[in-house]
Design an enzyme around this catalytic site. Sequence first.
Site: not given
Ligand SMILES: NC(=O)c1ccc[n+]([C@@H]2O[C@H](COP(=O)([O-])OP(=O)(O)OC[C@H]3O[C@@H](n4cnc5c(N)ncnc54)[C@H](OP(=O)(O)O)[C@@H]3O)[C@@H](O)[C@H]2O)c1
Length: 288
Positions: A16-17, A64, A161
């Site tokens: 998403i980012g 992070l 947990y």
């Molecule tokens: N996908 C869904 O269905 C969903 C639903 C509700 C909320 N969300 C939220 O949406 C947001 C984006 O998630 P996404 O679905 O796009 O997941 P994603 O594809 O796993 O992307 C997550 C991003 O966060 C980065 N990241 C994770 N842990 C990190 C850390 N410790 N330090 C620095 N960067 C870190 C990842 O970096 P890397 O590329 O290095 O891994 C990646 O750029 C999250 O906050 C998630 O909780 C997602």
Amino acid sequence: MNKQRTIFITGATGGIGKATAIALAKQNYHVVIHGRNKKKTAIVCEEIKRLSGNDKIDYIIGNLFLMSEVKKVAQTYIERYDRLDILINNAGGIMSKERKETAEGVEKTIAVNLLAPFLLTELLLDVLKKSDDGRIINVSSNSHQLNAKPIFNDLELINNYNPLTAYGNAKLFLIWNSQHLAEKLIQGGYGNVTVNTLHPGAVATNFGVNSNLGGLLNFFGKLARPFFKTPEQGAETILYLATSEDVKSISGKYFENKKIKPASPKYYSQQNEQLVWDYCKNRINNIK
Ligand SMILES: NC(=O)c1ccc[n+]([C@@H]2O[C@H](COP(=O)([O-])OP(=O)(O)OC[C@H]3O[C@@H](n4cnc5c(N)ncnc54)[C@H](OP(=O)(O)O)[C@@H]3O)[C@@H](O)[C@H]2O)c1
């Protein structure tokens, strides 16, 4: 106006980012992306430039999970740029079925989903306050409704947990902290900075892909995936909060599908909101 506005988005190396960063770059914003892996982030940065034709894309690196790195990320930002209009705290995710702590001794789900956005926001708040339309967007989840089950004397779930609970709790607390900050900004005379949260939908990204949640959850996760939104669709509410005039003076709200929705009232009280805010402040101070 768009050309001068600067956006900083965490976790923009995928999902998403990244979709959000590409869309904002195409709208000619100055986009600063964050990633934890230098090589991957540099490649994504070049890809965004190429896809958008926008050269004003930079990156900052930091893991992070660690508050020491969050501080470095914020310091780098402040050294390099004198303005920030939109901070998107997007990085986050769900962990695995075994409870794990960071090198700083914090449960990992709480570290990346709650403490990191709390500290990054705190450190970048002065620069955001200089914007005439500053916006903080915290990516939460409807998991705060489905899975949260906070235990207020065990916020990091030392004895209780479960990865889904930990994730739901962190996203619930992120909403409470955002409401709390929204109120503080208004009280402090900083109505020019808003803070809102959202659920992006169930989106087919790397989310949860490498998290071993346990047999049944892994199975249902895979089964549901074909019905998920694309990352571009998942980015829509973030883009709305970042760019729409309609939300310019709305603060402290939770959004789904570009609409305000009441956050779950379960577990909410002003005392609990304050308790979580104080926990974040103390936890970070103790790490520093
Ligand atoms: N996908 C869904 O269905 C969903 C639903 C509700 C909320 N969300 C939220 O949406 C947001 C984006 O998630 P996404 O679905 O796009 O997941 P994603 O594809 O796993 O992307 C997550 C991003 O966060 C980065 N990241 C994770 N842990 C990190 C850390 N410790 N330090 C620095 N960067 C870190 C990842 O970096 P890397 O590329 O290095 O891994 C990646 O750029 C999250 O906050 C998630 O909780 C997602």
